[in-house]
Enzyme design. Sequence first.
Site, PDB file in Angstrom:
ATOM      1  N   GLY A 266       0.824  -1.211   0.046  1.00 58.67           N
ATOM      2  CA  GLY A 266       0.177  -0.181  -0.002  1.00 58.67           C
ATOM      3  C   GLY A 266       0.766   1.238  -0.161  1.00 58.67           C
ATOM      4  O   GLY A 266       0.213   2.262  -0.001  1.00 58.67           O
ATOM      5  N   GLU A 300       4.350  -6.509   1.620  1.00 60.28           N
ATOM      6  CA  GLU A 300       3.668  -6.814   0.176  1.00 60.28           C
ATOM      7  C   GLU A 300       3.713  -5.770  -0.697  1.00 60.28           C
ATOM      8  O   GLU A 300       2.718  -5.451  -1.205  1.00 60.28           O
ATOM      9  CB  GLU A 300       2.248  -7.602   0.305  1.00 60.28           C
ATOM     10  CG  GLU A 300       2.110  -8.674   1.464  1.00 60.28           C
ATOM     11  CD  GLU A 300       0.624  -9.061   1.445  1.00 60.28           C
ATOM     12  OE1 GLU A 300      -0.062  -8.119   1.168  1.00 60.28           O
ATOM     13  OE2 GLU A 300       0.640 -10.126   2.214  1.00 60.28           O
ATOM     14  N   PRO A 301       4.638  -4.979  -0.986  1.00 57.78           N
ATOM     15  CA  PRO A 301       4.482  -3.941  -1.747  1.00 57.78           C
ATOM     16  C   PRO A 301       4.362  -4.218  -3.157  1.00 57.78           C
ATOM     17  O   PRO A 301       4.923  -5.301  -3.535  1.00 57.78           O
ATOM     18  CB  PRO A 301       5.914  -3.066  -1.547  1.00 57.78           C
ATOM     19  CG  PRO A 301       6.870  -4.215  -1.396  1.00 57.78           C
ATOM     20  CD  PRO A 301       6.347  -5.174  -0.848  1.00 57.78           C
ATOM     21  N   ARG A 303       2.894  -1.472  -5.954  1.00 65.05           N
ATOM     22  CA  ARG A 303       3.058   0.119  -6.511  1.00 65.05           C
ATOM     23  C   ARG A 303       4.329   0.613  -6.483  1.00 65.05           C
ATOM     24  O   ARG A 303       5.165   1.255  -7.252  1.00 65.05           O
ATOM     25  CB  ARG A 303       1.841   1.075  -6.164  1.00 65.05           C
ATOM     26  CG  ARG A 303       1.904   2.373  -6.859  1.00 65.05           C
ATOM     27  CD  ARG A 303       0.790   3.422  -6.063  1.00 65.05           C
ATOM     28  NE  ARG A 303      -0.453   2.523  -5.783  1.00 65.05           N
ATOM     29  CZ  ARG A 303      -1.510   2.514  -6.723  1.00 65.05           C
ATOM     30  NH1 ARG A 303      -1.290   3.205  -7.867  1.00 65.05           N
ATOM     31  NH2 ARG A 303      -2.405   1.974  -6.358  1.00 65.05           N
ATOM     32  N   ARG A 339      -6.255   3.796 -15.276  1.00 65.65           N
ATOM     33  CA  ARG A 339      -6.294   4.584 -13.805  1.00 65.65           C
ATOM     34  C   ARG A 339      -6.961   5.823 -13.910  1.00 65.65           C
ATOM     35  O   ARG A 339      -7.765   6.365 -12.917  1.00 65.65           O
ATOM     36  CB  ARG A 339      -4.885   4.427 -13.050  1.00 65.65           C
ATOM     37  CG  ARG A 339      -4.295   3.323 -13.132  1.00 65.65           C
ATOM     38  CD  ARG A 339      -2.911   3.262 -12.444  1.00 65.65           C
ATOM     39  NE  ARG A 339      -3.092   3.842 -10.904  1.00 65.65           N
ATOM     40  CZ  ARG A 339      -3.103   4.893 -10.442  1.00 65.65           C
ATOM     41  NH1 ARG A 339      -2.427   6.009 -11.290  1.00 65.65           N
ATOM     42  NH2 ARG A 339      -3.277   5.469  -9.496  1.00 65.65           N
ATOM     43  N   TYR A 343     -10.103   5.813 -11.203  1.00 69.16           N
ATOM     44  CA  TYR A 343      -9.747   6.276  -9.808  1.00 69.16           C
ATOM     45  C   TYR A 343      -9.383   7.940  -9.950  1.00 69.16           C
ATOM     46  O   TYR A 343      -8.710   8.490  -9.010  1.00 69.16           O
ATOM     47  CB  TYR A 343      -8.445   5.704  -9.481  1.00 69.16           C
ATOM     48  CG  TYR A 343      -8.138   4.499  -9.392  1.00 69.16           C
ATOM     49  CD1 TYR A 343      -9.141   3.601  -8.761  1.00 69.16           C
ATOM     50  CD2 TYR A 343      -7.284   3.694 -10.052  1.00 69.16           C
ATOM     51  CE1 TYR A 343      -8.856   2.036  -8.523  1.00 69.16           C
ATOM     52  CE2 TYR A 343      -6.854   2.212  -9.759  1.00 69.16           C
ATOM     53  CZ  TYR A 343      -7.767   1.356  -9.198  1.00 69.16           C
ATOM     54  OH  TYR A 343      -7.471   0.141  -9.141  1.00 69.16           O
ATOM     55  N   CYS A 371     -14.850   4.860 -27.456  1.00 68.91           N
ATOM     56  CA  CYS A 371     -15.943   5.719 -27.607  1.00 68.91           C
ATOM     57  C   CYS A 371     -16.615   5.684 -26.171  1.00 68.91           C
ATOM     58  O   CYS A 371     -17.734   5.218 -25.785  1.00 68.91           O
ATOM     59  CB  CYS A 371     -16.701   4.861 -28.614  1.00 68.91           C
ATOM     60  SG  CYS A 371     -16.024   4.773 -30.127  1.00 68.91           S
ATOM     61  N   GLU A 372     -15.983   6.358 -25.260  1.00 66.59           N
ATOM     62  CA  GLU A 372     -16.469   6.933 -23.865  1.00 66.59           C
ATOM     63  C   GLU A 372     -15.941   8.198 -23.464  1.00 66.59           C
ATOM     64  O   GLU A 372     -14.757   8.289 -23.667  1.00 66.59           O
ATOM     65  CB  GLU A 372     -15.650   5.695 -22.841  1.00 66.59           C
ATOM     66  CG  GLU A 372     -16.201   4.503 -23.043  1.00 66.59           C
ATOM     67  CD  GLU A 372     -17.127   3.779 -22.222  1.00 66.59           C
ATOM     68  OE1 GLU A 372     -17.772   4.542 -21.357  1.00 66.59           O
ATOM     69  OE2 GLU A 372     -17.607   2.600 -22.413  1.00 66.59           O
ATOM     70  N   TYR A 400      -0.129  -1.214 -12.221  1.00 64.63           N
ATOM     71  CA  TYR A 400      -1.690  -1.120 -12.267  1.00 64.63           C
ATOM     72  C   TYR A 400      -1.916  -0.477 -13.742  1.00 64.63           C
ATOM     73  O   TYR A 400      -2.987   0.310 -14.041  1.00 64.63           O
ATOM     74  CB  TYR A 400      -2.614  -0.480 -11.120  1.00 64.63           C
ATOM     75  CG  TYR A 400      -2.198  -1.141  -9.978  1.00 64.63           C
ATOM     76  CD1 TYR A 400      -2.721  -2.532  -9.576  1.00 64.63           C
ATOM     77  CD2 TYR A 400      -1.234  -0.625  -8.835  1.00 64.63           C
ATOM     78  CE1 TYR A 400      -2.298  -3.174  -8.405  1.00 64.63           C
ATOM     79  CE2 TYR A 400      -1.107  -1.245  -7.787  1.00 64.63           C
ATOM     80  CZ  TYR A 400      -1.790  -2.659  -7.519  1.00 64.63           C
ATOM     81  OH  TYR A 400      -1.120  -3.183  -6.472  1.00 64.63           O
TER      82      TYR A 400
HETATM   83  C1  PLP Z   1      -2.944  -5.126  -3.802  1.00 61.93           C
HETATM   84  C2  PLP Z   1      -2.301  -5.767  -2.816  1.00 61.93           C
HETATM   85  C3  PLP Z   1      -0.943  -5.475  -2.191  1.00 61.93           C
HETATM   86  C4  PLP Z   1      -0.057  -4.517  -3.147  1.00 61.93           C
HETATM   87  O1  PLP Z   1      -0.660  -3.210  -2.814  1.00 61.93           O
HETATM   88  P1  PLP Z   1       0.052  -2.100  -3.369  1.00 61.93           P
HETATM   89  O2  PLP Z   1      -0.654  -0.735  -3.174  1.00 61.93           O
HETATM   90  O3  PLP Z   1       0.423  -2.215  -4.787  1.00 61.93           O
HETATM   91  O4  PLP Z   1       1.379  -1.993  -2.737  1.00 61.93           O
HETATM   92  C5  PLP Z   1      -0.498  -6.218  -1.160  1.00 61.93           C
HETATM   93  N1  PLP Z   1      -1.117  -7.100  -0.472  1.00 61.93           N
HETATM   94  C6  PLP Z   1      -2.680  -7.380  -0.764  1.00 61.93           C
HETATM   95  C7  PLP Z   1      -3.153  -8.261  -0.127  1.00 61.93           C
HETATM   96  C8  PLP Z   1      -2.985  -6.776  -1.895  1.00 61.93           C
HETATM   97  O5  PLP Z   1      -4.213  -7.092  -2.235  1.00 61.93           O
END
Ligand code: PLP
Length: 448
Positions: A266, A300-301, A303, A339, A343, A371-372, A400
Amino acid sequence: MAAPAPALLPEDADPTFAELLAGRPHLSLHAHDGLTMEEVPLARIAREVGTPTWIYSAGTLRRRFHALRGALEEARLPCEIHFAVKANPNLAVLRTLAAEGAGADIVSEGELRLALAAGIDPGHVVFSGVGKTPAELRFALAQGVGQINAESAEEVAMISAAAAETGRTAQVALRVNPDVDAKTHAKITTGKSENKFGVPIAEAPALYARMAATPGVQPVGVAVHIGSQITSGMAAYAAAYSALADLVRALRADGLPVERVDCGGGLGIPYRHEPAPSPAALAGAIRGALGNLGVRLMVEPGRWICGPAGVLLASVILSKHTGARRFVILDAAMNDLVRPAMYEAWHGIVPISPAAFHAPATPCDVVGPVCETGDTFARNRGLPALEPGSLVAFLDAGAYGAAMSSTYNARPLAAEVLADGARFAVVRERQTQDALLAAQRLPAWMAA
Ligand SMILES: *Cc1c(COP(=O)(O)O)cnc(C)c1O
């Protein structure tokens, strides 16, 4: 009478092209070759591969992976980095990160197959997601994945069944929902009680105890992931991690084993001029709450590692003037980079040629041919006059981006390229028009 337009506040002004490049060391402007990634002029890739094309900087992937690992080591945290494959599932990207020691966070059988094909040890794979199918669970267990993050009591039962069918024991972490607000876009907030992810933290102790008594299930720890593109400081992380630490202590007080804590992903990146949280700040938040628990830590990075490493290269089809508005219509569209449509995301859009880079910029809307009305990348963006065939790069498109592409409007998937020093290679071929048609069948009664 229309109200006068409010004066732009300085912080509302878009960064200039030069400011955008200053924060992105793998991109530079060369007097003759124009915008260059590492040592490869983007115009050369356009000539040889065409557009639209995604281009990733291998050096940037490595540099960012090392920066994150360095920050965790600096904080003396025993922490494994599992790259979130969904952010960029390109095999060459995965192989680049695997070579540096990355594990993988996956959410489907397809992502597991990609991680294994990239050379990632199944023991360094964490299987996340709210709806893993029985077949996916069996496949993951047969491959020996290191951890399955369970998101509900119902899923624990499914994991147990899959373990029985494959004769394996599943190492299971319980994903809890800490009910914190990561203050990010509603579509990428995952840690609030109304979101579909995880089990409420209050229900976690009872479920964890049941997991310990479930055949084929070995509870190994707890996990959170509170959202994506988090740029609002460390408060939400700190709140989630401290709730997790309390949970670990409560579980242990009940005599339950907790060996691992998975801290999720995240971490946000500055697309425009958002405050950029540093890996050191994340490491500090982890250390502050979880550093003394004697657990194996994981992050778990997605992005943060791959977002800044990629650009989407596109060509101008034409510029169209209606009244006072100028529309720059590109050969990339929302089916390639969704994106902005999904978003309201802001991406830097930078001209490739030195002349255009330095020419005076005036406001325009940058759109694709789909076409949007939603197929709009930017409104009132400052760009110079751009002739048909001129090239532009969307910055920070490595996460993404290609991962979320579709073939909407029967547009083939764009090519992907990896640049590494002075070398580059196509790492995913542009989908052909024939391939788009190939899987379709007419029923026999129409064939005649
Ligand atoms: C999407 C996701 C991530 C990665 O999120 P980022 O914002 O890209 O770092 C990590 N763990 C889980 C469970 C996710 O669903």
